[in-house]
Scaffold this motif. Structure first.
Motif, PDB file in Angstrom:
ATOM      1  N   VAL A 114       0.846  -1.198   0.000  1.00 25.63           N
ATOM      2  CA  VAL A 114       0.000   0.000   0.000  1.00 25.63           C
ATOM      3  C   VAL A 114       0.877   1.242   0.000  1.00 25.63           C
ATOM      4  O   VAL A 114       1.835   1.340   0.767  1.00 25.63           O
ATOM      5  CB  VAL A 114      -0.934   0.030   1.227  1.00 25.63           C
ATOM      6  N   GLU A 115       0.552   2.171  -0.897  1.00 27.00           N
ATOM      7  CA  GLU A 115       1.181   3.492  -0.895  1.00 27.00           C
ATOM      8  C   GLU A 115       0.156   4.494  -0.394  1.00 27.00           C
ATOM      9  O   GLU A 115      -0.977   4.515  -0.875  1.00 27.00           O
ATOM     10  CB  GLU A 115       1.646   3.874  -2.300  1.00 27.00           C
ATOM     11  N   TYR A 116       0.531   5.309   0.584  1.00 21.95           N
ATOM     12  CA  TYR A 116      -0.388   6.286   1.181  1.00 21.95           C
ATOM     13  C   TYR A 116      -0.177   7.670   0.577  1.00 21.95           C
ATOM     14  O   TYR A 116       0.943   8.054   0.233  1.00 21.95           O
ATOM     15  CB  TYR A 116      -0.190   6.340   2.700  1.00 21.95           C
ATOM     16  N   ALA A 117      -1.269   8.416   0.473  1.00 21.07           N
ATOM     17  CA  ALA A 117      -1.211   9.748  -0.120  1.00 21.07           C
ATOM     18  C   ALA A 117      -0.269  10.666   0.643  1.00 21.07           C
ATOM     19  O   ALA A 117       0.352  11.556   0.056  1.00 21.07           O
ATOM     20  CB  ALA A 117      -2.611  10.354  -0.173  1.00 21.07           C
ATOM     21  N   SER A 118      -0.155  10.443   1.943  1.00 21.25           N
ATOM     22  CA  SER A 118       0.695  11.297   2.774  1.00 21.25           C
ATOM     23  C   SER A 118       2.178  10.935   2.671  1.00 21.25           C
ATOM     24  O   SER A 118       3.031  11.690   3.134  1.00 21.25           O
ATOM     25  CB  SER A 118       0.255  11.191   4.240  1.00 21.25           C
ATOM     26  N   GLN A 119       2.474   9.753   2.075  1.00 18.21           N
ATOM     27  CA  GLN A 119       3.855   9.301   1.951  1.00 18.21           C
ATOM     28  C   GLN A 119       4.108   8.783   0.529  1.00 18.21           C
ATOM     29  O   GLN A 119       4.340   7.591   0.320  1.00 18.21           O
ATOM     30  CB  GLN A 119       4.153   8.193   2.972  1.00 18.21           C
ATOM     31  N   PRO A 120       4.061   9.671  -0.457  1.00 25.00           N
ATOM     32  CA  PRO A 120       4.209   9.237  -1.851  1.00 25.00           C
ATOM     33  C   PRO A 120       5.565   8.588  -2.108  1.00 25.00           C
ATOM     34  O   PRO A 120       6.588   9.024  -1.585  1.00 25.00           O
ATOM     35  CB  PRO A 120       4.052  10.544  -2.647  1.00 25.00           C
ATOM     36  N   GLY A 121       5.535   7.528  -2.931  1.00 24.68           N
ATOM     37  CA  GLY A 121       6.764   6.844  -3.290  1.00 24.68           C
ATOM     38  C   GLY A 121       7.237   5.826  -2.272  1.00 24.68           C
ATOM     39  O   GLY A 121       8.245   5.161  -2.476  1.00 24.68           O
ATOM     40  N   ILE A 122       6.509   5.698  -1.163  1.00 23.89           N
ATOM     41  CA  ILE A 122       6.873   4.754  -0.102  1.00 23.89           C
ATOM     42  C   ILE A 122       5.753   3.728   0.024  1.00 23.89           C
ATOM     43  O   ILE A 122       4.570   4.076  -0.046  1.00 23.89           O
ATOM     44  CB  ILE A 122       7.076   5.475   1.241  1.00 23.89           C
ATOM     45  N   THR A 123       6.108   2.469   0.201  1.00 21.00           N
ATOM     46  CA  THR A 123       5.089   1.433   0.329  1.00 21.00           C
ATOM     47  C   THR A 123       5.231   0.685   1.647  1.00 21.00           C
ATOM     48  O   THR A 123       6.319   0.620   2.235  1.00 21.00           O
ATOM     49  CB  THR A 123       5.166   0.419  -0.821  1.00 21.00           C
ATOM     50  N   TYR A 124       4.111   0.121   2.085  1.00 19.23           N
ATOM     51  CA  TYR A 124       4.074  -0.709   3.286  1.00 19.23           C
ATOM     52  C   TYR A 124       3.430  -2.036   2.925  1.00 19.23           C
ATOM     53  O   TYR A 124       2.404  -2.070   2.230  1.00 19.23           O
ATOM     54  CB  TYR A 124       3.273  -0.024   4.394  1.00 19.23           C
ATOM     55  N   GLY A 125       4.031  -3.127   3.388  1.00 19.72           N
ATOM     56  CA  GLY A 125       3.526  -4.446   3.052  1.00 19.72           C
ATOM     57  C   GLY A 125       2.594  -4.996   4.111  1.00 19.72           C
ATOM     58  O   GLY A 125       2.859  -4.901   5.317  1.00 19.72           O
ATOM     59  N   TYR A 126       1.489  -5.594   3.669  1.00 18.29           N
ATOM     60  CA  TYR A 126       0.522  -6.232   4.558  1.00 18.29           C
ATOM     61  C   TYR A 126       0.326  -7.676   4.114  1.00 18.29           C
ATOM     62  O   TYR A 126       0.303  -7.974   2.916  1.00 18.29           O
ATOM     63  CB  TYR A 126      -0.818  -5.485   4.529  1.00 18.29           C
ATOM     64  N   SER A 127       0.170  -8.569   5.064  1.00 21.39           N
ATOM     65  CA  SER A 127      -0.037  -9.980   4.760  1.00 21.39           C
ATOM     66  C   SER A 127      -1.320 -10.460   5.436  1.00 21.39           C
ATOM     67  O   SER A 127      -1.991  -9.704   6.149  1.00 21.39           O
ATOM     68  CB  SER A 127       1.150 -10.811   5.249  1.00 21.39           C
ATOM     69  N   LYS A 128      -1.644 -11.727   5.234  1.00 26.09           N
ATOM     70  CA  LYS A 128      -2.874 -12.281   5.786  1.00 26.09           C
ATOM     71  C   LYS A 128      -2.915 -12.196   7.308  1.00 26.09           C
ATOM     72  O   LYS A 128      -3.985 -12.121   7.901  1.00 26.09           O
ATOM     73  CB  LYS A 128      -3.048 -13.729   5.331  1.00 26.09           C
ATOM     74  N   ARG A 129      -1.761 -12.194   7.947  1.00 30.67           N
ATOM     75  CA  ARG A 129      -1.756 -12.110   9.412  1.00 30.67           C
ATOM     76  C   ARG A 129      -2.277 -10.765   9.910  1.00 30.67           C
ATOM     77  O   ARG A 129      -2.683 -10.638  11.060  1.00 30.67           O
ATOM     78  CB  ARG A 129      -0.343 -12.366   9.945  1.00 30.67           C
ATOM     79  N   ASP A 130      -2.246  -9.738   9.035  1.00 29.43           N
ATOM     80  CA  ASP A 130      -2.806  -8.433   9.400  1.00 29.43           C
ATOM     81  C   ASP A 130      -4.322  -8.415   9.304  1.00 29.43           C
ATOM     82  O   ASP A 130      -4.972  -7.435   9.664  1.00 29.43           O
ATOM     83  CB  ASP A 130      -2.231  -7.339   8.492  1.00 29.43           C
ATOM     84  N   PHE A 131      -4.891  -9.508   8.794  1.00 31.87           N
ATOM     85  CA  PHE A 131      -6.338  -9.630   8.689  1.00 31.87           C
ATOM     86  C   PHE A 131      -6.803 -10.906   9.374  1.00 31.87           C
ATOM     87  O   PHE A 131      -7.813 -11.498   9.014  1.00 31.87           O
ATOM     88  CB  PHE A 131      -6.765  -9.670   7.214  1.00 31.87           C
ATOM     89  N   GLY A 132      -6.017 -11.359  10.375  1.00 31.50           N
ATOM     90  CA  GLY A 132      -6.277 -12.635  11.026  1.00 31.50           C
ATOM     91  C   GLY A 132      -7.587 -12.675  11.782  1.00 31.50           C
ATOM     92  O   GLY A 132      -8.165 -11.646  12.142  1.00 31.50           O
TER      93      GLY A 132
END
Length: 213
Positions: free
Chosen positions: A118-136
Motif C-alpha cells: 500500500v502506498e499512502y497519499a501522505s507518503q508518496p513513493g513509499i510502500t508498506y507491506g501487509y499480509s494475511k496475518r494483518d487480517f487474522g
C-alpha cells in the motif's frame, strides 16, 4: 497511473498511484444500513473492481483477496490503526509509521503474492507491506476499503471533491455532523439526498454559515 520501479529485486507497479487518492471521497453518516459506508464500499468494489476480484482468485502475480472486505490490488484503502511498520524502500528518512486515518492505494509487487503493498497519499513513493496475518481471525483488520468513509472518520481530512450521501430518517444527522461533512471538500461538494433539498435548511443557523450557504 503510477510508474514501475525495481528496488533490490522487487518490482513495484504503479508507484506514485496514491498521489490523487484524496482527490475525491464519498461520505455518509453511518457504517451500516443500505446507505452506509460498508454497503457503499461493497457496491463500488463489485461494480468497478470486479475484474481484479476475479483475477485475485486465479492469478499467481497479484495477492489473493485479503480481509473481510476482500481488498485487492488497486483498491482504495484506509489504515484504521496507529502502528510502526517497515517502509520500502528502506531508508533512515522514511517514517516507518502509518497513522490511523491515512488513505492509500493497494499496489503490486510482482510475483510477491504473500504481500499486499500500500502506498499512502501522505507518503508518496513509499510502500508498506501487509499480509494475511494483518487480517487474522484473532485480530481486527488493519485496513478497510475507503471508497466511502463515515463523516466521523473523515474529520480533520480534506478532499478535492466530496460526495455526501444523506438518507433520512437518520438519528445521527445533526448541524454538527452536516457542518463537518460539507467542510471536508476543497473544490466541489455533491449531495445525494432522499428528501427535498429545502429540508436541509432546518440544520442551518447563524452559527453555521457554511450550512446556510
Amino acid at each position: 497511473m503510477g510508474s514501475t520501479e525495481k528496488i533490490k529485486g522487487y518490482q513495484y507497479f504503479n508507484k506514485g498511484c496514491a498521489v490523487k487518492a484524496e482527490e475525491w471521497q464519498l461520505l455518509a453518516p453511518v457504517r451500516n444500513m443500505p446507505h452506509g459506508v460498508i454497503n457503499l464500499n461493497h457496491i463500488i468494489q463489485q461494480k468497478y473492481r470486479k475484474d481484479f476480484l476475479d483475477l485475485a482468485n486465479n492469478s499467481y502475480h497479484i495477492p489473493k483477496r485479503m480481509g473481510p472486505e476482500s481488498i485487492v490490488y488497486g483498491d482504495k484503502v484506509i489504515c484504521i490503526k496507529n502502528e510502526p511498520r517497515e517502509a520500502y524502500p528502506k531508508s533512515k528518512e522514511n517514517l516507518n509509521m502509518v497513522a490511523n486515518g491515512e488513505i492509500g492505494i493497494a499496489m503490486a509487487n510482482w510475483n510477491k503474492t504473500q504481500f499486499l503493498n500500500v502506498e499512502y497519499a501522505s507518503q508518496p513513493g513509499i510502500t508498506y507491506g501487509y499480509s494475511k496475518r494483518d487480517f487474522g481471525e484473532e485480530s481486527e483488520a488493519i485496513l478497510e476499503l475507503a471508497y466511502a468513509l463515515t463523516v466521523h472518520k473523515a474529520q480533520g481530512s480534506e478532499f478535492g471533491t466530496v460526495i455526501l450521501v444523506l438518507n433520512e430518517p437518520c438519528l445521527l444527522l445533526s448541524k454538527e455532523l452536516l457542518y463537518t461533512a460539507i467542510t471536508r471538500q476543497v473544490n466541489k461538494l455533491v449531495i445525494l439526498y432522499n428528501k427535498d433539498a429545502s429540508n436541509l435548511r432546518d440544520y442551518s443557523n447563524s452559527k453555521y454559515p457554511e450550512i446556510a450557504k
